[in-house]
Design a protein around this motif. Structure first.
Motif, PDB file in Angstrom:
ATOM      1  N   ARG A  12       0.842  -1.201   0.000  1.00  0.00           N
ATOM      2  CA  ARG A  12       0.000   0.000   0.000  1.00  0.00           C
ATOM      3  C   ARG A  12       0.878   1.252   0.000  1.00  0.00           C
ATOM      4  O   ARG A  12       0.591   2.213  -0.702  1.00  0.00           O
ATOM      5  CB  ARG A  12      -0.920   0.001   1.216  1.00  0.00           C
ATOM      6  CG  ARG A  12      -1.915   1.157   1.187  1.00  0.00           C
ATOM      7  CD  ARG A  12      -2.959   0.996   2.252  1.00  0.00           C
ATOM      8  NE  ARG A  12      -3.792  -0.141   1.955  1.00  0.00           N
ATOM      9  CZ  ARG A  12      -5.087  -0.062   1.645  1.00  0.00           C
ATOM     10  NH1 ARG A  12      -5.677   1.098   1.579  1.00  0.00           N
ATOM     11  NH2 ARG A  12      -5.786  -1.136   1.405  1.00  0.00           N
ATOM     12  N   PHE A  43       2.177   1.705  -3.439  1.00  0.00           N
ATOM     13  CA  PHE A  43       1.100   2.186  -4.295  1.00  0.00           C
ATOM     14  C   PHE A  43       0.874   3.677  -4.098  1.00  0.00           C
ATOM     15  O   PHE A  43       0.784   4.439  -5.068  1.00  0.00           O
ATOM     16  CB  PHE A  43      -0.189   1.404  -4.014  1.00  0.00           C
ATOM     17  CG  PHE A  43      -1.390   1.948  -4.734  1.00  0.00           C
ATOM     18  CD1 PHE A  43      -1.559   1.697  -6.088  1.00  0.00           C
ATOM     19  CD2 PHE A  43      -2.340   2.711  -4.066  1.00  0.00           C
ATOM     20  CE1 PHE A  43      -2.664   2.206  -6.765  1.00  0.00           C
ATOM     21  CE2 PHE A  43      -3.433   3.223  -4.727  1.00  0.00           C
ATOM     22  CZ  PHE A  43      -3.604   2.958  -6.080  1.00  0.00           C
ATOM     23  N   TYR A  44       0.762   4.110  -2.842  1.00  0.00           N
ATOM     24  CA  TYR A  44       0.574   5.533  -2.555  1.00  0.00           C
ATOM     25  C   TYR A  44       1.715   6.361  -3.132  1.00  0.00           C
ATOM     26  O   TYR A  44       1.508   7.454  -3.642  1.00  0.00           O
ATOM     27  CB  TYR A  44       0.491   5.788  -1.049  1.00  0.00           C
ATOM     28  CG  TYR A  44      -0.761   5.266  -0.369  1.00  0.00           C
ATOM     29  CD1 TYR A  44      -1.943   5.032  -1.062  1.00  0.00           C
ATOM     30  CD2 TYR A  44      -0.764   5.011   0.996  1.00  0.00           C
ATOM     31  CE1 TYR A  44      -3.073   4.573  -0.426  1.00  0.00           C
ATOM     32  CE2 TYR A  44      -1.894   4.558   1.648  1.00  0.00           C
ATOM     33  CZ  TYR A  44      -3.052   4.335   0.932  1.00  0.00           C
ATOM     34  OH  TYR A  44      -4.174   3.886   1.576  1.00  0.00           O
ATOM     35  N   GLU A  45       2.909   5.826  -3.042  1.00  0.00           N
ATOM     36  CA  GLU A  45       4.077   6.532  -3.563  1.00  0.00           C
ATOM     37  C   GLU A  45       3.994   6.641  -5.091  1.00  0.00           C
ATOM     38  O   GLU A  45       4.211   7.716  -5.660  1.00  0.00           O
ATOM     39  CB  GLU A  45       5.351   5.799  -3.135  1.00  0.00           C
ATOM     40  CG  GLU A  45       6.607   6.602  -3.328  1.00  0.00           C
ATOM     41  CD  GLU A  45       7.832   5.925  -2.726  1.00  0.00           C
ATOM     42  OE1 GLU A  45       8.934   6.419  -3.005  1.00  0.00           O
ATOM     43  OE2 GLU A  45       7.701   4.932  -1.994  1.00  0.00           O
ATOM     44  N   ARG A  46       3.653   5.546  -5.769  1.00  0.00           N
ATOM     45  CA  ARG A  46       3.514   5.566  -7.227  1.00  0.00           C
ATOM     46  C   ARG A  46       2.427   6.530  -7.688  1.00  0.00           C
ATOM     47  O   ARG A  46       2.548   7.173  -8.726  1.00  0.00           O
ATOM     48  CB  ARG A  46       3.198   4.167  -7.763  1.00  0.00           C
ATOM     49  CG  ARG A  46       4.370   3.239  -7.861  1.00  0.00           C
ATOM     50  CD  ARG A  46       4.035   1.979  -8.659  1.00  0.00           C
ATOM     51  NE  ARG A  46       2.809   1.303  -8.254  1.00  0.00           N
ATOM     52  CZ  ARG A  46       2.707   0.380  -7.295  1.00  0.00           C
ATOM     53  NH1 ARG A  46       3.788   0.019  -6.625  1.00  0.00           N
ATOM     54  NH2 ARG A  46       1.559  -0.179  -7.010  1.00  0.00           N
ATOM     55  N   GLN A  47       1.352   6.615  -6.896  1.00  0.00           N
ATOM     56  CA  GLN A  47       0.227   7.478  -7.250  1.00  0.00           C
ATOM     57  C   GLN A  47       0.450   8.936  -6.858  1.00  0.00           C
ATOM     58  O   GLN A  47      -0.371   9.793  -7.184  1.00  0.00           O
ATOM     59  CB  GLN A  47      -1.060   6.965  -6.580  1.00  0.00           C
ATOM     60  CG  GLN A  47      -1.474   5.585  -7.031  1.00  0.00           C
ATOM     61  CD  GLN A  47      -1.757   5.519  -8.512  1.00  0.00           C
ATOM     62  OE1 GLN A  47      -2.452   6.362  -9.058  1.00  0.00           O
ATOM     63  NE2 GLN A  47      -1.196   4.533  -9.182  1.00  0.00           N
ATOM     64  N   ILE A  72       0.429  10.076  -3.802  1.00  0.00           N
ATOM     65  CA  ILE A  72      -0.349  10.389  -2.600  1.00  0.00           C
ATOM     66  C   ILE A  72       0.600  10.739  -1.452  1.00  0.00           C
ATOM     67  O   ILE A  72       0.291  11.589  -0.625  1.00  0.00           O
ATOM     68  CB  ILE A  72      -1.252   9.202  -2.192  1.00  0.00           C
ATOM     69  CG1 ILE A  72      -2.115   8.728  -3.357  1.00  0.00           C
ATOM     70  CG2 ILE A  72      -2.098   9.543  -0.979  1.00  0.00           C
ATOM     71  CD1 ILE A  72      -3.091   9.746  -3.890  1.00  0.00           C
ATOM     72  N   LEU A 120      -9.010   8.480  -3.024  1.00  0.00           N
ATOM     73  CA  LEU A 120      -7.604   8.888  -3.029  1.00  0.00           C
ATOM     74  C   LEU A 120      -7.432  10.217  -3.748  1.00  0.00           C
ATOM     75  O   LEU A 120      -6.589  11.019  -3.371  1.00  0.00           O
ATOM     76  CB  LEU A 120      -6.735   7.809  -3.673  1.00  0.00           C
ATOM     77  CG  LEU A 120      -6.499   6.573  -2.826  1.00  0.00           C
ATOM     78  CD1 LEU A 120      -5.664   5.548  -3.587  1.00  0.00           C
ATOM     79  CD2 LEU A 120      -5.831   6.924  -1.506  1.00  0.00           C
ATOM     80  N   LYS A 121      -8.257  10.465  -4.750  1.00  0.00           N
ATOM     81  CA  LYS A 121      -8.201  11.751  -5.453  1.00  0.00           C
ATOM     82  C   LYS A 121      -8.557  12.892  -4.498  1.00  0.00           C
ATOM     83  O   LYS A 121      -7.894  13.925  -4.484  1.00  0.00           O
ATOM     84  CB  LYS A 121      -9.144  11.737  -6.652  1.00  0.00           C
ATOM     85  CG  LYS A 121      -9.086  12.969  -7.505  1.00  0.00           C
ATOM     86  CD  LYS A 121      -9.991  12.862  -8.717  1.00  0.00           C
ATOM     87  CE  LYS A 121      -9.920  14.124  -9.549  1.00  0.00           C
ATOM     88  NZ  LYS A 121     -10.789  14.020 -10.735  1.00  0.00           N
ATOM     89  N   ALA A 158      -5.673  13.257  -2.020  1.00  0.00           N
ATOM     90  CA  ALA A 158      -4.497  13.867  -2.643  1.00  0.00           C
ATOM     91  C   ALA A 158      -4.649  15.375  -2.810  1.00  0.00           C
ATOM     92  O   ALA A 158      -3.655  16.101  -2.867  1.00  0.00           O
ATOM     93  CB  ALA A 158      -4.220  13.223  -3.994  1.00  0.00           C
TER      94      ALA A 158
END
Length: 123
Positions: A16, A19-23, A25, A60-61, A64
């Protein structure tokens, strides 16, 4: 802190965090000479905030888009109240819509049951 340490402290999985890092966030971690991610301890509060916000129905949008601060309260009370009020409003509308849909379903079920009962008694 290493990713496993951060994950354990924040109560999330390492996947997770990645994932947050890639996105985008969470901020990208520094990399040590060994290639391992090295996270700042204050990331724990951010990860906990993200988990709490998602648990309340924020995407998440939406998360962010929040201005994250440093310190004990990473989101201003003003921003948090505004976001919560908007989420409350949308959930209230969803509940009203669901209640209306439920009433229409129940009315249709009752009508179909009456039709079935009439057909069964005609036999």
């Amino acid at each position: 802190m290493k990713i496993g340490e951060i994950a354990t402290a924040a109560g999330v999985t390492t996947s997770r965090i990645r994932f947050y890092e890639r996105q985008g966030i969470i901020p990208s971690a520094e990399r040590g000479v060994n290639g391992y991610r090295d996270y700042a301890p204050d990331l724990i509060a951010l990860l906990r905030f993200i988990e709490q916000a998602q648990g309340l129905g924020f995407s998440l949008k939406e998360i962010a888009s929040i201005e994250i601060r440093t310190g004990e309260h990473i989101v201003s009370c003003t921003d948090a109240l505004a976001m919560l009020a908007e989420k409350h409003k949308s959930i209230t509308a969803l509940i009203a819509e669901a209640r209306d849909r439920k009433a229409r379903i129940e009315a249709l079920m009752a009508e179909l049951q009456r039709n079935k009962d009439a057909a069964d008694s005609a036999i």
